[in-house]
Design an enzyme around this catalytic site. Structure first.
Site, PDB file in Angstrom:
ATOM      1  N   TYR A 182       0.829  -1.206   0.000  1.00  0.00           N
ATOM      2  CA  TYR A 182       0.000   0.000   0.000  1.00  0.00           C
ATOM      3  C   TYR A 182       0.869   1.265   0.000  1.00  0.00           C
ATOM      4  CZ  TYR A 182      -4.678  -2.072   0.832  1.00  0.00           C
ATOM      5  OH  TYR A 182      -5.879  -2.730   0.712  1.00  0.00           O
TER       6      TYR A 182
ATOM      7  N   GLU B   3      -8.652  -4.872   9.551  1.00  0.00           N
ATOM      8  CA  GLU B   3      -7.347  -4.766  10.200  1.00  0.00           C
ATOM      9  C   GLU B   3      -7.457  -4.787  11.715  1.00  0.00           C
ATOM     10  OE1 GLU B   3      -3.229  -2.474   9.065  1.00  0.00           O
ATOM     11  OE2 GLU B   3      -5.130  -1.566   8.538  1.00  0.00           O
TER      12      GLU B   3
END
Length: 380
Positions: free
Chosen positions: A117, A234
């Site tokens: 990312y 997450e």
């Protein structure tokens, strides 16, 4: 008995303790440990589906497993990125072919993943990424750089957010791609040495790395939606296990305070009690949000709470030691790299707690815009 944990789940706790006790201590083989977990069906217990070599357990038993794993001081996982992030994303957005190809190997502990990312200049502002994927027959070629890529030096695959539409800006024109790491000359991993002397994070360079067309999750151009969905996975049950580890660290700091005499200082005693009370508050908040999935801003609130709490604990560890905090467990020489003990590592590594996983500034922005409804920050 706490939220979501029944008497049957408590009986299950004994099964988990017995299983862990029969396989610890650990021999240091990280991949081997993942395969031990996978062989017993302990990877993927929270996916909400079964049939990939995993068990599908309810929230109560997920909590029991996570807590007992932490209490046993079992090894830090090297497969958690594939299990906790990639796999739930495939369950939600992947094709049947993608699920059949990747989920069994994650569940078995056979393939390890990393997350592509963040980039230089596009860390917390994820929509500013510049890594590009160009179409070619049968797939794509990726060029660009990712940074702060946890465990990339061990990973077999990387899920990469890349720009597949030339000239697109911000969150438009992005795709979520599954990239094999074993591509000599096309994928290069450079470890980043940290304050602690260790290198869990890495830079990753893609120079024409190949991706197969069938390894685009959610369809071309839908990468932002898939990426945001992944970030929602997450935080969860793992937060409770994290707090068990925090409690163990707090216990170490308390023992050190007693041993050095720092605990006789009323200011230090007040700080120790504050850390304990805030940790209990974080636990009850985590249990509350587990019982109410989808609470707006809850992951951001949790990250703000534990990030700064953990930093303060490291600072307190240094304070109770005094000058001794600067002395390593072994003599340092030019020939041997310096070593840290557990509390020194806590202090130094904790400096990153308010940055990785979304900086405090980004978490506050999320709360302001998505929970409080304040005007959105202007972006170029």
């Amino acid at each position: 008995m706490e939220f979501g944990v029944t008497s049957e789940d408590e009986a299950f706790r004994g099964e988990v303790r017995a299983w862990l006790g029969g396989r610890l201590p650990w021999d240091g083989d990280r991949r081997g440990w993942e395969r031990v977990l996978g062989g017993a069906g302990w990877i993927g217990i929270g996916w909400g589906v079964e049939g990939y070599g995993n068990r599908a357990l309810g929230i109560g038993r997920q909590v029991v497993w996570a807590e007992e794993y932490a209490r046993a001081r079992a090894p830090a996982r090297s497969g958690h990125i594939g299990e906790k992030l990639l796999a739930p994303t495939l369950v939600a957005h992947g094709s049947e072919e993608q699920k059949a190809r990747f989920l069994p190997r994650v569940a078995a502990g056979d393939e390890l993943w990393c997350q592509g990312y963040s980039e230089p200049g596009a860390g917390s502002d994820l929509a500013g990424i510049r890594t590009a994927a160009v179409r070619e027959p049968g797939g794509y070629r990726i060029s660009g750089q990712k940074i702060w890529t946890s465990l990339a030096h061990e990973a077999d695959w990387c899920f990469v957010l890349a720009r597949t539409e030339a000239g697109s800006r911000r969150h438009r024109g992005l795709s979520f791609l599954l990239v094999p790491m074993d591509q000599p000359g096309r994928v290069e991993v450079r470890p980043i040495r940290q304050l602690t002397g260790t290198s869990e994070f890495n830079e990753v360079f893609f120079d024409g790395a190949r991706v197969r067309a069938e390894h685009v999750v959610g369809g071309e151009g839908n990468g932002w939606r898939v990426a945001m969905s992944l970030l929602g996975f997450e935080r969860g049950v793992s937060t409770l296990a994290q707090q068990i580890g925090f409690a163990q660290e707090l216990g170490q700091v308390l023992e050190e305070a007693v041993a050095t005499g720092a605990a006789d200082d009323p200011v230090v005693r007040d700080l120790l009690v504050r850390q304990w009370a805030e940790l209990r508050t974080m636990r009850w908040n985590a249990l509350r949000t587990l019982g109410s999935p989808g609470v707006p801003g809850a992951p951001s609130v949790a990250k703000l709470l534990w990030g700064r709490w953990h930093q303060r604990l490291g600072e307190l560890a240094v304070r109770v030691r005094g000058a001794g905090a600067a002395v390593g467990p072994r003599d340092w020489t030019a020939a041997a790299p310096y070593e840290l003990d557990a509390l020194q590592h806590l202090f130094l590594f904790g400096r990153a707690d308010t940055i990785y996983g979304g900086s405090d500034e980004i978490q506050r922005t999320i709360i302001a815009e998505r929970v409080l409804g304040l005007p959105r920050e202007a972006k170029g």
